[in-house]
Design an enzyme around this catalytic site. Structure first.
Site, PDB file in Angstrom:
ATOM      1  N   GLU A 193       0.824  -1.215   0.000  1.00  0.00           N
ATOM      2  CA  GLU A 193       0.000   0.000   0.000  1.00  0.00           C
ATOM      3  C   GLU A 193       0.858   1.265   0.000  1.00  0.00           C
ATOM      4  O   GLU A 193       0.505   2.265  -0.634  1.00  0.00           O
ATOM      5  CB  GLU A 193      -0.957  -0.009   1.190  1.00  0.00           C
ATOM      6  CG  GLU A 193      -1.921  -1.191   1.229  1.00  0.00           C
ATOM      7  CD  GLU A 193      -2.745  -1.360  -0.041  1.00  0.00           C
ATOM      8  OE1 GLU A 193      -2.944  -0.365  -0.765  1.00  0.00           O
ATOM      9  OE2 GLU A 193      -3.182  -2.494  -0.320  1.00  0.00           O
ATOM     10  N   HIS A 202      -0.572  -1.581  -9.671  1.00  0.00           N
ATOM     11  CA  HIS A 202      -0.419  -3.019  -9.850  1.00  0.00           C
ATOM     12  C   HIS A 202       0.241  -3.273 -11.206  1.00  0.00           C
ATOM     13  O   HIS A 202       0.101  -2.454 -12.127  1.00  0.00           O
ATOM     14  CB  HIS A 202      -1.780  -3.721  -9.798  1.00  0.00           C
ATOM     15  CG  HIS A 202      -2.482  -3.553  -8.493  1.00  0.00           C
ATOM     16  ND1 HIS A 202      -3.823  -3.258  -8.400  1.00  0.00           N
ATOM     17  CD2 HIS A 202      -2.030  -3.619  -7.214  1.00  0.00           C
ATOM     18  CE1 HIS A 202      -4.165  -3.169  -7.130  1.00  0.00           C
ATOM     19  NE2 HIS A 202      -3.089  -3.372  -6.388  1.00  0.00           N
ATOM     20  N   ASP A 372      29.250 -29.778  -4.655  1.00  0.00           N
ATOM     21  CA  ASP A 372      28.912 -28.465  -5.195  1.00  0.00           C
ATOM     22  C   ASP A 372      29.495 -28.247  -6.587  1.00  0.00           C
ATOM     23  O   ASP A 372      30.487 -28.863  -6.973  1.00  0.00           O
ATOM     24  CB  ASP A 372      29.418 -27.373  -4.254  1.00  0.00           C
ATOM     25  CG  ASP A 372      28.924 -27.558  -2.829  1.00  0.00           C
ATOM     26  OD1 ASP A 372      27.710 -27.769  -2.658  1.00  0.00           O
ATOM     27  OD2 ASP A 372      29.747 -27.514  -1.897  1.00  0.00           O
TER      28      ASP A 372
END
Length: 487
Positions: A193, A202, A372
């Site tokens: 808001e 929006h 990894d």
């Protein structure tokens, strides 16, 4: 004419990451690719810049209509509404923000000021302020309203002769509005808001209470809460997963939008900043202390030598240090991004099997425990695989040039691997990379040279067929040609 747009339909399989070597790196480098004529879910894909402009399409700022990129000083207040029974929308049951609500609202204001040139100053409840906060409990007919969440007015909103700009209203019947918390929908509501009160719309032409809009009605594909907290739609529509949590601060496209209106705040986090574990940001949404505490954020950072520390997470993670990229952190998907123009230099993985991708800076990448995959990219990088079977990936001579070579600091012979397979792929030859005892000047020649006195191996490769090698990696430890390479 056949369409030249690349079409992508978001499914679970789109985001099933490759697990080894170069393919894992390539997947992450193209994760959430956008713009450039792409269509996703049957909708046009907007770049970060396009989305930022669309979210500010009303062109309203506190400096005036279409006055962009200028700093602004704003006041805010928490009126007590002792002499008001009805607000401009006809809602009643008005009340002052509680101490808890005020604290959370101030944190939301701070998160906007961190990324843009906005200065907020609180004034007393009875004074006129640019942005105001208030609760309501009953709708216009006098019914207790349990359906709506909140609403706000953009700057310069005039209705029936009244200037409503900056008013923000919240339905106190909603428990998350009454008791907002960092990862709760209430905190996101406050930040959302305030975004309206600053001039953001929006990402699509919809509002709560106006029909029954869905994600199918969006203007562009990235209209989700993965890219913007101004959106109504779940991040799952674009392959993200916040695990039921909500962002507390502006996200990637929100940052582009607000900086378009007021300029970027170049004084935010100019030192050596750590995000995640061991954070020194002073921001709750950029910090975590346990595996169960998740983070959802877009990093805005104006300087220093900075680190993403996700060492305390146990899930497999994918960490990308490039600007405008997304990372999968702490068991979530696409929950961490980096704003345009930001350089994060270092990353620390957790105990899962992580993929970590660097950028053009001099990166320090640490995989931690687990199997990894590390890719430094450009710059002179330091790569630490940690425990487990790790893969160190290279894809260009510029990844580790002789004058700015990478260091692999903890190579484990017979366990870790160095992946040079992209060079063969690019040359369209399975034996372009070939090991020799000395260089002849032919392209693709590779040579290992071990110095026992300092336990350092030099991996030199002549990628371009020059008189001297144009690729050099320094490796602490010995390397076996027969077992330690992927080519």
């Amino acid at each position: 004419m056949q369409s030249t747009k690349k079409a992508i339909e978001i499914t679970e399989s789109n985001f099933a990451a490759a697990t080894t070597g170069y393919d894992a790196v390539d997947d992450l480098l193209h994760y959430h690719e956008r713009g450039n004529g792409i269509q996703i879910n049957g909708k046009d894909s907007f770049s970060n810049e396009q989305a930022g402009l669309f979210i500010t399409r009303e062109n309203q700022t506190w400096n005036g209509y279409k006055v962009f990129g200028q700093p602004v000083k704003l006041t805010f207040s928490f009126p007590d509404y002792k002499f008001s029974s009805t607000n401009v929308a006809g809602d009643t049951g008005l009340s002052k923000f509680s101490a808890e609500q005020q604290q959370q609202a101030k944190l939301s204001l701070q998160s906007w000021a961190d990324v843009a040139n906005i200065t907020f100053t609180e004034v007393a409840a009875g004074q006129k302020a640019n942005i105001t906060f208030g609760n309501y409990s009953q709708d216009r007919p006098g019914h207790y309203d349990y359906g709506t969440q909140a609403y706000a007015f953009l700057p310069n909103t005039i209705w029936q002769g009244q200037d409503l700009g900056g008013q923000t209203w919240y339905n106190v019947n909603q428990s998350n509005v009454k008791h907002p918390a960092t990862e709760d929908y209430g905190r996101q509501t406050f930040t959302h808001e305030i975004g309206h009160a600053l001039g953001l719309s929006h990402p699509g032409d919809y509002n709560a209470g106006e029909g029954n809009p869905t994600y199918r009605d969006v203007t562009y594909a990235e209209d989700t809460r993965q890219f913007s907290l101004m959106s109504y739609w779940s991040e799952t529509n674009t392959g993200g997963d916040n695990g039921g949590h909500y962002a507390a601060a502006p996200l990637l496209d929100d940052i582009a939008a607000i900086q378009h209106l007021y300029g970027a705040n170049l004084s935010t986090r100019t030192g050596d900043t750590v995000y995640g574990f061991n954070s020194n940001t002073g921001r709750d949404f950029l910090s975590t202390t346990s595996n169960s505490q998740k983070v959802i954020f877009a990093a805005w950072d104006a300087g220093g030598n900075d680190t993403f520390d996700f060492s305390g997470y146990t899930a497999n993670q994918r960490i990308n240090l490039n600007e405008k990229s997304f990372s999968d952190v702490g068991g979530l998907k696409g929950n961490v991004s980096i704003a345009a123009g930001v350089t994060i230099e270092n990353a620390i993985g957790g105990s899962g099997n992580d993929v970590i991708v660097g950028n053009a800076a001099n990166n320090v990448l640490k995989g931690g425990a687990g199997n990894d995959v590390l890719f430094g990219g450009g710059g002179a990088d330091e790569l630490w695989g940690g425990a487990g079977k790790d893969i160190f990936v290279f894809s260009a001579a510029s990844d580790s040039a002789p004058g700015a070579s990478d260091w692999i600091r903890d190579f484990q012979k017979g366990i870790d691997k160095i992946d040079l397979s992209f060079f063969n792929k690019e040359a369209q030859s399975s034996d372009f990379i070939h090991f020799v005892d000395h260089f002849s000047g032919a392209a693709g020649e590779a040579l290992l040279s071990y110095n026992a006195s300092n336990n350092v191996t030099d991996l030199s490769v002549n990628i371009g067929g020059h008189q001297a090698p144009d690729f050099l990696v320094k490796i602490v430890g010995q390397v076996d040609v027969a077992t330690d390479f992927i080519v």
